[in-house]
Scaffold this active site. Sequence first.
Site, PDB file in Angstrom:
ATOM      1  N   HIS A   1     -10.255 -20.850 -13.498  1.00  0.00           N
ATOM      2  CA  HIS A   1     -10.918 -20.708 -12.200  1.00  0.00           C
ATOM      3  C   HIS A   1      -9.972 -20.969 -11.029  1.00  0.00           C
ATOM      4  O   HIS A   1     -10.424 -21.097  -9.909  1.00  0.00           O
ATOM      5  CB  HIS A   1     -12.096 -21.693 -12.091  1.00  0.00           C
ATOM      6  CG  HIS A   1     -13.270 -21.352 -12.945  1.00  0.00           C
ATOM      7  ND1 HIS A   1     -13.247 -21.457 -14.306  1.00  0.00           N
ATOM      8  CD2 HIS A   1     -14.514 -20.903 -12.628  1.00  0.00           C
ATOM      9  CE1 HIS A   1     -14.425 -21.102 -14.804  1.00  0.00           C
ATOM     10  NE2 HIS A   1     -15.208 -20.758 -13.806  1.00  0.00           N
TER      11      HIS A   1
ATOM     12  N   GLU B   1     -16.245  -7.358 -16.956  1.00  0.00           N
ATOM     13  CA  GLU B   1     -15.333  -7.016 -15.859  1.00  0.00           C
ATOM     14  C   GLU B   1     -14.739  -5.625 -16.006  1.00  0.00           C
ATOM     15  O   GLU B   1     -14.581  -4.891 -15.021  1.00  0.00           O
ATOM     16  CB  GLU B   1     -14.218  -8.058 -15.748  1.00  0.00           C
ATOM     17  CG  GLU B   1     -14.662  -9.396 -15.182  1.00  0.00           C
ATOM     18  CD  GLU B   1     -15.409 -10.266 -16.182  1.00  0.00           C
ATOM     19  OE1 GLU B   1     -15.387  -9.943 -17.390  1.00  0.00           O
ATOM     20  OE2 GLU B   1     -16.016 -11.270 -15.765  1.00  0.00           O
TER      21      GLU B   1
END
Lengths: 325, 394
Positions: free
Chosen positions: A129, A60
């Site tokens: 998540h 990321e």
Amino acid sequence: MTTMTLAKALNAGLRRAMEDDPKVLVMGEDVGKLGGVFRITDGLQKDFGEERVIDSPLAESGIVGTAVGLAMRGYRPVVEIQFDGFVYPAYDQIVSQVAKLHFRSGGKIPMPMVIRIPFGGGIGAVEHHSESPEAQFAHTPGLKVVACSNPVDGYWMIQQAVASDDPVVFLEPKRQYHADKAEVDEDAVPDPLHVSRVVRAGEHATLLAYGPTVKVCYAAATAAAEEGKELEVIDLRTLSPLDMAPVYDSVSRTGRAVVVHEAHVNLGLGAELAARVTERCFYSLQAPVLRVGGFDTPYPPARVEEEWLPDLDRVLDAVDRTLAY
Amino acid sequence: MSSAVDGADTGALTTDPTTDLHEAGPELVQLLTPEGERVDHARFTFGAGLSAEEEAERIRGFYRDMALVRRLDVEATALQRHGELGLWAQLLGQEAAQIGAGRALRPQDFVFPTYREHGVAWCRGVDPVELLGLFRGVDQGAWDPKANNFGLYTIVIGAQTLHAVGYAMGVQRDGHVGTGDPERDTAVVAHFGDGASSQGDVNEAFVFAASYNAPVVFFCQNNQWAISEPIERQTRIPLYQRAKGFGFPGVRVDGNDVLATHAVMEAALQRARDGQGPTFVEAYTYRMGAHTTTDDPTRYRLSDELEQWKLKDPIERVKAYLTRNGLVDQAFLAEVDEEAEALGRRLREGCHALPDPHVLDVFDQVYAEQTEELAEQKAGYAAYLDTFEPEAAR
């Protein structure tokens, strides 16, 4: 007019942004052939090629950091962070680089970048998540932060975010991706990106929501109306900067406000909204501003998430408490 | 050797015993010895295609560059000692690495520096006075990166290496790689140090660059020390060997040898421009000064080490070469000295003349499109300041 889910609307908006400007790039993990784990970029690589829809290595910080360089070279990268809880490896690049380069360079290095983050819970996912990290980014000068709540806004706001010369953290309520459909008028003139909007008028109290809690608040207002309580619901849409004028206008009339978000209450957006409303609407307030949100625990296991998340009943409970003052 | 616990053969898991961090060895590219003798290298040459006079002119230019940036560094250090700068990151000892790398660039190439690349900035044509602003606290990097293709100094260690790779990906998309047009094909340089090699961002930059075959050169000045931590704390193999694991070439060059650094960088940059992908260049050098002016190296390293490296001084060896071969006269050396004095004066005067920013200016550059709430904050603070007497309000 086309009927779309939020997922399809974001896809259509991205497609139109890419058609309008050849400098727009999409990059992230699995955004190419797969079309993203939520299919938001479905078909884009097929139509715009691998040079513009870039499957990235699984890193990321690397995604956001290389997007900085692409922006410096004149591109407008739209990066996808696969899930909210995976944004933290990129936190330094977002907070120390993306947010500050325009400032540090005295305006010579604009950062026209969109960082798309599916956020919020309610999909029965495993940990990391289902989080709501918006306050971390709204607390960072140099970033703009928005959250869409419905297909029409998804279609327009993503295009406006791409067109912005400032970096925009673009939050998408993942629970809503495939939930409700709406008519999207592709020829309409949309509201500006950084405005909040009254989505239901009412006189007894104001509910302030964004992203996934707009739907919760709307349902709460509908239920309250059956008991004769008219709740005004505001979809904030823009979290940084905040658009406070509609909020002040509403609370000045209702005298009561409840902020509803999935994020932890402690030092969340609700705290800022409560402070600002108190400063500006002090003599109109009939009750303290109340907050309904995620508790100050890590996001819980999925089997209890519906009890942990703010729902219709917890919103109505807060409404009752504010009306009791 | 077997494990005493369960009999597994741990002897099968040995590291390559030949990986001495400090053994210069045959892998070190050197073209000019510390004594100022030219030596040949099998793969790299300096000055191919140049006439003897052109070559001498270039080396005289390197000498001048290095002498001037050393003076720049000494002057800035003095300005810090006099309280004119809050901090200065010294390059003393790294002049050859930076001038060799900087002079190998073409105008269209783009450089992403750390905060110590004063010599590269010099080569790019950045006004040295502008380098002082960040350290004086009047700005955070005032030069226009596009004017000289030299990015802003980056303090967060290694963050800029990803920017360099992204920029190089943009270069690829612009079709400025591998066309054969020497004025079009573009390379990007990511500067970093031995400490930064431990950062995740640097390793991610290697992965992205390799994956996309980006036209970038990773130029690592291994100056042996990350503030107080020696290179052994960062790595157990010579840094250039890491490149192999990422899938691109790595080279160790004598970073105190301007000719070798220039030759290696010229090759690496051309490789990038030609579309052959990234290269890792480890410039093996030494930070002769402190990490910054707040640092005290006597707390963590022996003066013997510094004395050893003084014998490998990057400027002295070029001077010895030029003098011994009759390529300079006293007039040239005196002229460079005078130029250095003039540069020192210009830095002092320029530093004093740097305008202080006004606190109200900070509100205006946060966003390209100003927000109402920030405009309101500014107006509110301006109104507050107006309630003071003019001299106090500034």
